[in-house]
Design a protein around this motif. Structure first.
Motif, PDB file in Angstrom:
ATOM      1  N   SER A 268      33.121  35.250  44.812  1.00 18.74           N
ATOM      2  CA  SER A 268      32.305  36.458  45.448  1.00 18.74           C
ATOM      3  C   SER A 268      30.833  36.089  45.033  1.00 18.74           C
ATOM      4  CB  SER A 268      33.302  37.003  46.340  1.00 18.74           C
ATOM      5  OG  SER A 268      33.527  38.141  44.974  1.00 18.74           O
ATOM      6  N   LEU A 269      30.992  37.016  43.488  1.00 22.52           N
ATOM      7  CA  LEU A 269      30.028  37.014  43.218  1.00 22.52           C
ATOM      8  C   LEU A 269      28.922  36.440  42.537  1.00 22.52           C
ATOM      9  CD1 LEU A 269      31.764  39.944  40.602  1.00 22.52           C
ATOM     10  CD2 LEU A 269      30.511  40.327  42.429  1.00 22.52           C
TER      11      LEU A 269
ATOM     12  N   ARG B  22      26.066  41.654  58.542  1.00 19.79           N
ATOM     13  CA  ARG B  22      27.763  41.390  59.175  1.00 19.79           C
ATOM     14  C   ARG B  22      28.457  40.502  58.926  1.00 19.79           C
ATOM     15  NH1 ARG B  22      31.627  44.638  58.562  1.00 19.79           N
ATOM     16  NH2 ARG B  22      33.130  44.281  60.438  1.00 19.79           N
ATOM     17  N   ASP B  23      27.758  39.399  58.521  1.00 21.76           N
ATOM     18  CA  ASP B  23      28.314  37.954  58.313  1.00 21.76           C
ATOM     19  C   ASP B  23      29.209  37.644  56.661  1.00 21.76           C
ATOM     20  OD1 ASP B  23      28.409  36.907  60.737  1.00 21.76           O
ATOM     21  OD2 ASP B  23      26.787  35.464  60.440  1.00 21.76           O
TER      22      ASP B  23
ATOM     23  N   LEU C 270      32.573  38.957  52.637  1.00 23.35           N
ATOM     24  CA  LEU C 270      33.324  39.827  51.464  1.00 23.35           C
ATOM     25  C   LEU C 270      34.655  40.881  51.923  1.00 23.35           C
ATOM     26  CD1 LEU C 270      29.403  41.013  49.850  1.00 23.35           C
ATOM     27  CD2 LEU C 270      31.324  38.978  49.051  1.00 23.35           C
ATOM     28  N   GLU C 271      35.322  41.229  52.565  1.00 22.54           N
ATOM     29  CA  GLU C 271      35.948  41.869  53.270  1.00 22.54           C
ATOM     30  C   GLU C 271      37.327  40.908  52.974  1.00 22.54           C
ATOM     31  OE1 GLU C 271      35.493  43.203  57.003  1.00 22.54           O
ATOM     32  OE2 GLU C 271      34.002  45.288  56.513  1.00 22.54           O
ATOM     33  N   THR C 272      36.488  39.289  53.440  1.00 25.19           N
ATOM     34  CA  THR C 272      37.715  38.519  53.250  1.00 25.19           C
ATOM     35  C   THR C 272      38.414  37.796  52.248  1.00 25.19           C
ATOM     36  OG1 THR C 272      37.737  37.504  55.409  1.00 25.19           O
ATOM     37  CG2 THR C 272      38.636  36.182  54.161  1.00 25.19           C
TER      38      THR C 272
ATOM     39  N   THR D 285      31.864  31.447  48.729  1.00 29.71           N
ATOM     40  CA  THR D 285      32.182  32.150  49.670  1.00 29.71           C
ATOM     41  C   THR D 285      32.536  32.309  50.755  1.00 29.71           C
ATOM     42  OG1 THR D 285      30.944  34.345  47.893  1.00 29.71           O
ATOM     43  CG2 THR D 285      31.876  35.230  50.164  1.00 29.71           C
ATOM     44  N   SER D 286      31.179  31.960  51.630  1.00 32.02           N
ATOM     45  CA  SER D 286      31.416  31.493  53.168  1.00 32.02           C
ATOM     46  C   SER D 286      32.224  30.714  53.540  1.00 32.02           C
ATOM     47  CB  SER D 286      30.297  30.901  53.384  1.00 32.02           C
ATOM     48  OG  SER D 286      29.129  31.813  53.431  1.00 32.02           O
TER      49      SER D 286
END
Length: 129
Positions: free
Chosen positions: A48-49, A9-10, A15-17, A55-56
């Motif tokens: 992100s990839l 979920r985190d 990734l959504e952000t 990414t975090s």
């Protein structure tokens, strides 16, 4: 098992952000026609990839910034509503209604109690608000 779900979920939130930041860059490009926004969008997507840790970090910084911005903006908006709308309405109300809540003492009346000749019925208690 629960930790795996939280980790997934985190990761989804991160990734959504990043995706939202990339889409914002594309929208800004469409509005301002500056190529830097497309470049930023591509950088966000590539990060992100390629790097989960970066990414975090980016997601955490953005979510922290948005939290603080939201807290600040809500106070500004509420202050503007209060001073631009409610205060003038209150002044106008005070000008035209001298004692609407019967707060000031009036020596000519014996009691402030107002008699209501009303008997409550069943409908009054069905929808209280």
């Amino acid at each position: 098992m629960s930790d795996d779900i939280n980790i997934k979920r985190d990761r989804e939130i991160e990734l959504e952000t990043i995706i939202v930041l990339s889409l914002a860059g594309i929208v800004l490009f469409l509005i301002f026609k500056a190529k830097i926004f497309v470049l930023l969008s591509l950088i966000f997507l590539l990060v992100s990839l390629l790097s989960r840790r970066l990414t975090s970090v980016i997601s955490g910084l953005w979510l922290s910034f948005s939290h603080h911005l939201g807290a600040f903006n809500s106070k500004i908006i509420l202050m503007l509503i209060f001073y631009l709308f409610l205060t003038p309405i209150a002044f106008v109300f005070r000008i035209f209604n001298k004692n609407p809540l019967l707060i000031k003492r009036v020596n000519s009346i014996e009691s402030y109690y107002i008699v209501r000749n009303y008997m409550p019925n069943r409908k009054d208690f069905e929808k209280v608000w």
